[in-house]
Design an enzyme around this catalytic site. Structure first.
Site, PDB file in Angstrom:
ATOM      1  CB  THR A 132      -4.041   0.167  -3.207  1.00  0.00           C
ATOM      2  OG1 THR A 132      -5.497   1.018  -3.671  1.00  0.00           O
ATOM      3  CG2 THR A 132      -3.875  -0.012  -1.782  1.00  0.00           C
TER       4      THR A 132
ATOM      5  CB  ILE B 179      -0.800  -0.070   1.249  1.00  0.00           C
ATOM      6  CG1 ILE B 179      -1.859  -1.305   1.250  1.00  0.00           C
ATOM      7  CG2 ILE B 179      -1.592   1.184   1.249  1.00  0.00           C
ATOM      8  CD1 ILE B 179      -2.385  -1.725   2.664  1.00  0.00           C
ATOM      9  CB  CYS B 180       1.200   4.205   0.755  1.00  0.00           C
ATOM     10  SG  CYS B 180       1.677   5.723   0.949  1.00  0.00           S
ATOM     11  CB  ILE B 181       5.732   4.777  -0.181  1.00  0.00           C
ATOM     12  CG1 ILE B 181       7.155   5.111  -0.760  1.00  0.00           C
ATOM     13  CG2 ILE B 181       5.950   4.387   1.408  1.00  0.00           C
ATOM     14  CD1 ILE B 181       7.139   5.642  -2.071  1.00  0.00           C
TER      15      ILE B 181
END
Lengths: 217, 217
Positions: B189, B133-135
């Site tokens: 995501t 998720i994210c980074i």
């Protein structure tokens, strides 16, 4: 126009602050319901509790720690002007019972932080809905109990009896549901008062509360 | 039987640890999908960042702080045995880019914590799905990039180009959606890579990722 909702936090983590899942479930549910929010917390130092060991840890500032939950966007509780909002939500955690009030130590004989009492009274006087999660219904019981308000903290009999000493009426409620007092516009959900609840059950209860709150605002 | 999913945290709060909404969205979505989870984090001290001022603050232990997110139920990352789980999820926040790896400072030339590299390799070798998720997709890019893996960090062109230096392929993706690499069983995501995302949009993306992950496990 989007409803504006104030969210009152009191640290970050249920043992010395705001219960994190309850707070995040509130923010998710608010934007899901088309509302905007602003977060507030007392600018106040407390002794922290290590969440792994349960032992006392370093001193923590409730507002600076709560800023972790809302990505830095937070203001001091003193700046919360009920005129600028359509509703208010108090997530739970020991932050509500130890930092926003002394209920956790003194029960119904305890006191509520003057800023919290002011906010609850003003939202109620302006007939704006108040959402309270987990142990936070005790804040409303202390301030508005004499109005014979109806609320829930789940089915913990001891806490329910203590709440009824304020004049408030307690209604049992499962974790994924919520209780609405339409006359006084107070909505409550038990969340982690059920210590073994699973995150999605807590989310469901909070989501129901927030949807009702935004519709009522 | 319920699928078992390991969740790797790295502190509490996006500026020096795990992004809280992403982590809570992961836990809510996991139990919603009928899965069980256990949380892990490195037992390691780092310099904290005040989330209100952005300035350096006191030293914090990643595992003890992450315990706030999961109500005290957490183990050291060293104890994570991929044999005991069906899948693993890494939420984002600077914790993933500063504590689980050095990507935040060195980009694709940086390194990944040996424990994290071990975990990603073992889940991948056992053909078990990995959610990032994210980074956090940068962790998988560093470890498995040479497999020409497909993933997303949203639409940040600079980070996407840096990711492609590892051999991984970047696909643009909106905040509420996710990208699946079926062959390598990696699901990603973007979440708060969109800094202005609203909590329910992040939740929707994470919920989609977790549902896919649990089905694939």
């Amino acid at each position: 126009m989007a409803k504006k909702v104030a969210v009152v936090l009191s640290g970050c983590g249920f043992k010395d602050g705001t219960e994190i899942t309850e707070a995040v479930a509130t923010l998710i549910s608010l934007t899901q319901a088309g509302a905007e929010y602003k977060c507030f917390a007392p600018d106040q130092e407390v002794v922290g509790t290590d969440h792994l060991t349960g032992k006392p840890s370093n001193s923590r500032n409730l507002m600076h720690e709560a800023a972790r939950i809302c990505r830095g966007e937070i203001q001091s509780l003193e700046e919360l002007n009920p005129q600028s909002f359509d509703a208010v939500v108090f997530p739970g955690g020991y932050g509500a019972a130890l930092n926003l009030s002394t209920w956790g130590k003194e029960g119904s004989k305890g006191s509520v932080l003057p800023q919290v009492e002011r906010i609850i009274r003003e939202f109620n006087n302006q007939s704006k809905p108040i959402g309270v999660i987990c142990i936070a219904p005790t804040l409303v019981a202390k301030v508005l109990g004499s109005k014979n308000i109806t609320l829930t903290i789940g089915e913990d009999r001891e806490t329910a009896l203590e709440i009824e000493k304020t004049g408030a009426r307690h209604e049992n409620c499962p974790v994924a549901d919520y209780v609405t007092d339409r006359e006084n516009k107070v909505i409550s959900t038990p969340a982690y008062m059920y210590g073994q609840a699973r995150p999605h059950e807590v989310f469901q209860g909070v989501q129901g509360l927030v949807k009702e709150l935004v519709e009522m605002a």
